[in-house]
Scaffold this active site. Structure first.
Site, short mmCIF file in Angstrom:
data_model
loop_
_atom_site.label_atom_id
_atom_site.label_comp_id
_atom_site.label_asym_id
_atom_site.label_seq_id
_atom_site.Cartn_x
_atom_site.Cartn_y
_atom_site.Cartn_z
N PHE C 121 -13.45 -0.18 9.97
CA PHE C 121 -12.34 -0.26 9.03
C PHE C 121 -12.51 -1.51 8.18
CE2 PHE C 121 -7.83 1.39 8.64
CZ PHE C 121 -8.20 2.71 8.68
N GLN C 234 1.55 -5.47 0.29
CA GLN C 234 0.23 -4.86 0.25
C GLN C 234 0.26 -3.55 -0.53
OE1 GLN C 234 -1.90 -3.03 3.86
NE2 GLN C 234 -3.11 -4.84 3.38
N HIS C 236 -1.91 -0.52 -0.91
CA HIS C 236 -3.05 0.14 -0.29
C HIS C 236 -3.93 0.68 -1.41
CE1 HIS C 236 -5.46 2.80 2.17
NE2 HIS C 236 -4.88 2.35 3.26
N LEU C 250 -0.53 8.33 1.18
CA LEU C 250 -1.65 7.58 1.71
C LEU C 250 -2.90 8.42 1.95
CD1 LEU C 250 -2.26 4.73 2.63
CD2 LEU C 250 -1.67 5.42 4.94
N GLU C 253 -7.87 4.71 5.14
CA GLU C 253 -9.05 3.88 5.00
C GLU C 253 -10.20 4.43 5.84
OE1 GLU C 253 -7.76 -0.12 4.96
OE2 GLU C 253 -9.68 -0.90 5.63
N ARG C 309 -8.05 -4.91 1.96
CA ARG C 309 -7.33 -4.02 1.04
C ARG C 309 -6.95 -4.68 -0.28
NH1 ARG C 309 -3.49 -1.02 5.54
NH2 ARG C 309 -5.10 0.42 6.25
N HIS C 375 2.43 -0.26 0.05
CA HIS C 375 2.19 0.25 1.39
C HIS C 375 2.87 -0.56 2.47
CE1 HIS C 375 0.15 2.37 4.53
NE2 HIS C 375 -0.57 1.34 4.91
N ARG C 410 -2.72 -7.81 5.19
CA ARG C 410 -2.96 -7.22 6.51
C ARG C 410 -4.24 -6.40 6.50
NH1 ARG C 410 -2.10 -2.29 8.69
NH2 ARG C 410 -0.81 -1.46 7.02
#
Lengths: 247, 256, 595
Positions: C121, C234, C236, C250, C253, C309, C375, C410
């Site tokens: 990730f 954040q 995304h 979404l 990822e 991100r 996000h 994050r």
């Protein structure tokens, strides 16, 4: 912009259908149209929804008589000018508009057996092979939309059975417990039997409507019925047990 | 208070706008047609309508059991047909179909059913559906018998090896009946589905592979059910028509 | 008030996502009478939307992995603004929490030797995310839900908490309403754990559901709690952009972790042009090396598609602004050209269905169109790292609503682990605090009576439509306090927020109080305006660009701001901001960053 002709249930048990015309755009789903209806013409319309992506199972309704998720029903699937009837899940008591009281399902959930797993090995891991869990992973895709519970005629048409029949969603959960490679619960199929397994006459509506595509009947209910047959109705196994003791 | 009436009162029997009744009507009609045909052909007409032609024997009569003490008016098919009848009647696929078409329980998904009360397969007579396992064992015995009948159809007494349209039909029929049996839910369970641990030994790993294969076949159980039902009916009809001189079998033999 | 429905608990948990459920399980296990309140039905919380996995340095795939590496990745991903102790606890405890989920029934995908499989990730040095296909969040919430149900925790579903109640300085309960009946309900509690999740609904393009209205942030602020890092939101990088109805939804990822690459309309893998110095040493700078990395993680450096991100979201934003985006304002995410259809369907089943059913795109054959979507809120209630206690006695926070753990950005996969690590700690310390108190703290009957009356005001007449107010706020925040920010735009946003507050006082809803979603929105608007103001004020204060906060007028990081949190407080109706120094990391941890 095209207009959708909606017929939406309004009110509680003594409510009625109200018709609306709502504009929509290409690519919209039924839930978008209902949201637009809510924002423009019916501000107090009661609906449930959360993720709008078919992952939470909140926006279940009966669209043109078929139980579905509103967020996964594209407007493109209707014929232009077709009246789209949106009703709440009919099996459960209506609270208001498209919202029903699904608390029965939560009460059944409390009665489900809990997984009891054997401990980890010396290295601290619970070892399970992918081939031993892929069956159960299918069951765990369930998003608890309760569409299968809604369509199941055992309780839909005979609500008196709600006391002794858990419904397809929970047979999926029972199958998960029964087939878990590390679970230490007694492996008796009588467990599922106690939840009214033999009320199911495998007419497969639950499988037909499952938005997650879980093969509820073929992979959960029938295997549970077969496990019961192993114990009670298989003549060869019965002879085997007599001759060689308990298998 | 029965809520079914609540649903009907509020919304009517169903709000489905698609032609949901086509499926139960079609499949119910198909089943009914087969039941009527097979009853007439195998049981009512029985010995009075020839069912053997050269090397061919109608699958309704395979294997032929005709002891002397049985009166002529009793068809030899009675010694055979109970097995497929029991197997198919208790089959998970056929149950789905005839519960929907004949018992209207339910007639369609999200369509109100007429019955006032319901106990499913928990009480007599439907609790007998559990005999499916027993009938499976019998059906497994029938697989080699039907193949024997199919192979026999390639051998004409006096002339030896040959092939005719009938041999091909009986071979196809044996194959389809075998596939219907192999794709059975109960067999799928016996071969591997009843295991909780597939990885525990080489034996269980092998059973997992067999389970995977049977699972693929099982996904099309409905298809095998109909294909074999139609094939067995057609094979019976073909043999009868040849045996009674209505049709002439195309074959490599000179004297049949 | 005698006629209000009242429940009495030691610990009241608000929110039934991953953090709330885990907190309730822990509090209940310690013997506290525990109640759980949630706005939706149980099991529908936004946690189900988490797809990729749960980050835990178990070392099942790469034995080189350990908590120190995870800690370092987390801090660097957060641009060193994280509360170091939270990041440390998180990295140390996550593996145990994952194994605990497994014990409770979660069935993660497996390695060949039967351990929990882990996937790559963004921002994680090693394959670290325990996962179940691309529906890990669903697995987690269902596991916790079934576990909680068998612990006998009382769950109040479809109940919205509208105010926290205090007895002097300390918490004494919460006041809410049943969505179904519209009637008020009082929860008397010695301790309250807020686990309400995020605030994405203040933006117009968001991955969040209707629930993400920042209730918990707002409730805590109103109760006097300190908030930190509110400026960091954040975006995304991969949300769907078409069709319009799913804009923002979404795209995990995991698509990039499993081999998906980002391309602009000329087919260029543009991420190679956006590698920041901080990550240059460990990021591949040629396509050939990046391609090798998928099979050889030891000798090749990782693809820039998996940068943190914030970096990827900004890169996509720049490509689209430079005219290299698609007609719908996104870029392409392509996995079809690297992986077989079977592989994609097995690893990413819900992505496959999501695109097939909602956009008519077959991702095994065509690229996806994606763009940034609001996000996650890094900021939230300032909590003690060990106990998850806020600055208000008896008030605890865990999960997205708590601040500090993720710093300015994050990493993917760190939220699910955050939920269970700090959910458990919050439940534990709330229970201990509550069991240590004698007697139930008192509640202010006057305040309850006042609130019970004022909550009905939207029925009394006015002319503002709650849906319109909400849309205007979302547009304002998206344009002015979105991915790229400037001082002047943010000041405009403050003016707009003030205007909306005023108009909200004249909001009008139709119908009656039973399951009236328009009314619920009108009540949630108060929270959304409160958090919008907090985000904007904090963002104005931080005069630099870092993580989930990018300023056009201050485009680089600043040494001065690298040492401080922006703290937001609400006193009366006035929001104040202050810069306060970060907790200092001990030397032995600092060494981890020296290589």
């Amino acid at each position: 912009m095209p207009k959708a002709h909606l017929k939406v249930w309004r009110g509680d048990d003594s409510g009625q259908y109200v018709e609306y015309d709502v504009e929509y755009e290409e690519g919209m789903v039924v839930l978008d149209v209902v949201h637009r209806l809510q924002a423009t013409q019916a501000g107090d319309l009661a609906i449930r929804w959360n993720c709008k992506a078919g992952k939470c199972g909140s926006c279940s309704a009966e669209i043109n008589g078929k139980p579905k998720l509103q967020c996964m029903t594209r407007m493109g699937t209707f014929i232009d000018g077709e009246t789209i009837t949106i009703a709440p899940l009919k099996t459960f008591p209506i609270i208001r508009d498209l919202v029903t009281d699904v608390s029965w399902n939560y009460r059944v959930a409390e009665t489900m057996p809990e997984l009891k797993l054997s401990g980890p090995d010396a290295s601290g891991h619970r070892r399970m092979q992918q081939i031993d869990i892929d069956r159960e992973q299918e069951f765990r895709k369930c998003i608890e939309c309760y569409i299968c519970q809604d369509v199941c005629h055992v309780i839909r048409d005979h609500p008196e059975n709600q006391g002794n029949f858990a419904g397809p969603r929970f047979f999926v959960q029972l199958a998960n417990v029964a087939m878990h490679p590390l679970d230490q619960n007694p492996k008796s199929a009588t467990v599922a039997h106690g939840f009214g397994l033999d009320y199911c006459n495998i007419t497969k509506c639950c499988t037909d409507v499952c938005p997650e595509g879980i093969h509820i009947t073929d992979n959960a209910i029938i295997p549970l019925k077969e496990r019961r047959v192993d114990e009670y109705y298989d003549p060869i196994r019965a002879i085997g047990r007599k001759l060689f003791g308990k298998k | 208070m029965a809520q079914a009436t609540d649903i009907q009162r509020r919304y009517g029997k169903t709000q489905r706008v698609d032609r949901w009744w086509i499926e139960p009507a079609l499949f119910g009609g198909g089943l009914l047609a087969f039941v009527i045909y097979s009853t007439v052909s195998a049981l009512i007409l029985g010995n009075s309508w020839h069912f053997e032609a050269g090397p061919y024997l109608s699958p309704f009569f395979e294997p032929l059991i005709k002891p002397g003490w049985v009166p002529e008016w009793i068809s030899p098919a009675v010694f055979i047909l109970w097995a497929p009848l029991g197997f198919r009647t208790t089959c998970y696929y056929y149950r789905r179909t005839y519960y929907r078409s004949f018992f209207m329980s339910p007639p369609g998904c999200a369509v109100t059913e007429p019955a006032k009360s319901y106990s499913g397969e928990s009480k007599f007579p439907f609790i007998l559906q559990n005999a499916h396992r027993l009938f499976l064992y019998v059906a497994l015995v029938f697989i080699p018998i039907l193949w024997y009948g199919a192979l026999k159809a390639f051998w004409l007494d006096g002339e030896g090896l040959g092939v005719g349209v009938g041999s091909l039909i009986l071979t196809a029929n044996a194959f389809l009946l075998m596939m219907y049996t192999l794709s059975c839910h109960s067999l799928r369970h016996l071969i591997g589905g009843g295991l909780d641990c597939f990885s525990c030994s080489n034996y269980t790993r092998t059973r997992r592979k067999a389970w995977d294969i049977l699972s693929l076949a099982n996904e099309h159980h409905k298809g095998w059910a109909w294909a074999s039902l139609i094939s067995v009916g057609l094979a019976d009809l073909y043999v009868h028509l040849v045996a009674n001189g209505v049709l002439t079998d195309l074959n490599t033999w000179s004297n049949f | 008030m005698a006629d209000i429905e009242t429940h009495e608990y030691d610990v009241l948990v608000i929110g039934a996502g991953g953090a709330g459920l885990r907190a309730a399980v822990e509090a209940s296990a310690l013997g506290a009478r525990t109640g759980l309140v949630c706005k939706s039905l149980l099991g529908k919380a936004h946690t189900v939307m988490a797809e990729g996995g749960i980050a835990a340095a178990m070392g099942n795939v790469y034995s080189e992995d350990n908590w120190q590496v995870h800690f370092r990745d987390t801090m660097r991903g957060g641009k060193m603004l994280n509360n170091w102790r939270m990041a440390q606890i998180h990295a140390q405890e996550a593996p145990d929490r994952v194994k605990e989920l497994e014990e409770w029934g979660a069935l993660f995908d497996r390695t060949p030797d039967g351990r929990i499989l882990q996937r790559d990730f963004g921002g994680h040095r090693y394959a670290r995310l325990a996962h179940v296909g691309d529906r890990t969040g669903l697995e987690m919430i269902r596991t916790l839900q079934q576990h909680a149900v068998h612990r006998g925790i009382e769950v109040h579903q479809e109940c919205t908490v509208n105010r926290l109640l205090k007895d002097g300085d300390r918490i004494s309960g919460a006041l809410g309403y049943w969505r179904e009946s519209g009637r008020m309900v009082l929860f008397r509690a010695k301790a309250v754990v807020i686990a309400t999740g995020g605030l994405g609904k203040v933006y117009s393009i968001t991955s969040n559901s209707w629930e993400g209205t920042g209730d918990g942030h707002s409730l805590a602020m109103q109760a006097g709690a300190d908030m930190i890092d509110m400026e960091f939101v954040q975006f995304h990088p991969t949300g769907m952009v078409w069709p319009p109805s799913v804009r923002g939804l979404l795209v995990t990822e995991g698509v990039r972790g499993d081999g998906g690459t980002l391309k602009n309309t000329s087919g260029e893998r543009f991420m190679f042009n956006y590698i920041p110095p901080m990550f240059a040493a460990e990021t591949a700078d040629t396509e050939a090396e990046a391609d090798r990395w998928y099979d050889d993680k030891v000798n090749a450096r990782r693809t820039p598609d998996l940068l943190p991100r914030d970096e990827v979201a900004r890169a996509i934003n720049s490509e689209v602004k430079a005219g290299r985006g698609t007609a719908h304002g996104g870029v392409f995410l392509d996995i079809a050209s690297r992986r077989s259809a079977d592989y994609i369907k097995r690893r990413l089943p819900s992505m496959y269905h999501q695109f097939m059913q909602l956009a008519g795109v077959d991702i095994t054959k065509e690229p996806m169109e994606i763009g940034p979507t609001a996000h996650y809120a890094m900021g939230g209630v300032r909590v003690d790292a060990e106990t998850a206690a806020s600055t208000v006695p008896g008030l605890y926070a865990a999960g997205e609503v708590a601040g500090g753990m993720h710093g300015s950005n994050r990493l993917g996969g760190n939220s699910l682990s955050d939920l269970v690590v700090f959910g458990r700690r919050a439940g534990e310390s709330a229970a201990k605090y509550a069991l240590g108190l004698t007697g139930q703290p008192s509640v202010d009957q006057g305040a309850i009576a006042e609130r019970s009356a004022s909550i009905l005001k939207p029925f009394e007449g006015g002319q503002e439509n709650p849906y319109t107010l909400h849309r205007e706020l979302q547009e304002c925040m998206h344009v002015n306090v979105g991915i790229i920010r400037t001082d002047s735009e943010m000041r405009q946003a403050l003016v707009k927020i003030a205007e909306l507050k005023d108009r909200l006082s004249r909001v009008q809803v139709e119908g009656h109080i039973q399951y009236n979603t328009g009314w619920h929105l009108a009540l949630d608007m108060e929270h959304m305006l409160c958090v919008s103001e907090a985000i904007t004020m904090a963002a104005i204060e931080r005069k630099e660009s870092r993580g989930g906060h990018t300023r056009d007028d201050f485009p680089s990081t600043s040494g001065e701001f690298s040492q401080v949190n922006v703290v937001v407080r609400l006193r009366g109706s006035a929001v104040s901001v202050a810069q306060e120094p970060l907790p200092v990391m001990p030397d032995e941890l600092k060494k981890l960053f020296e290589e």
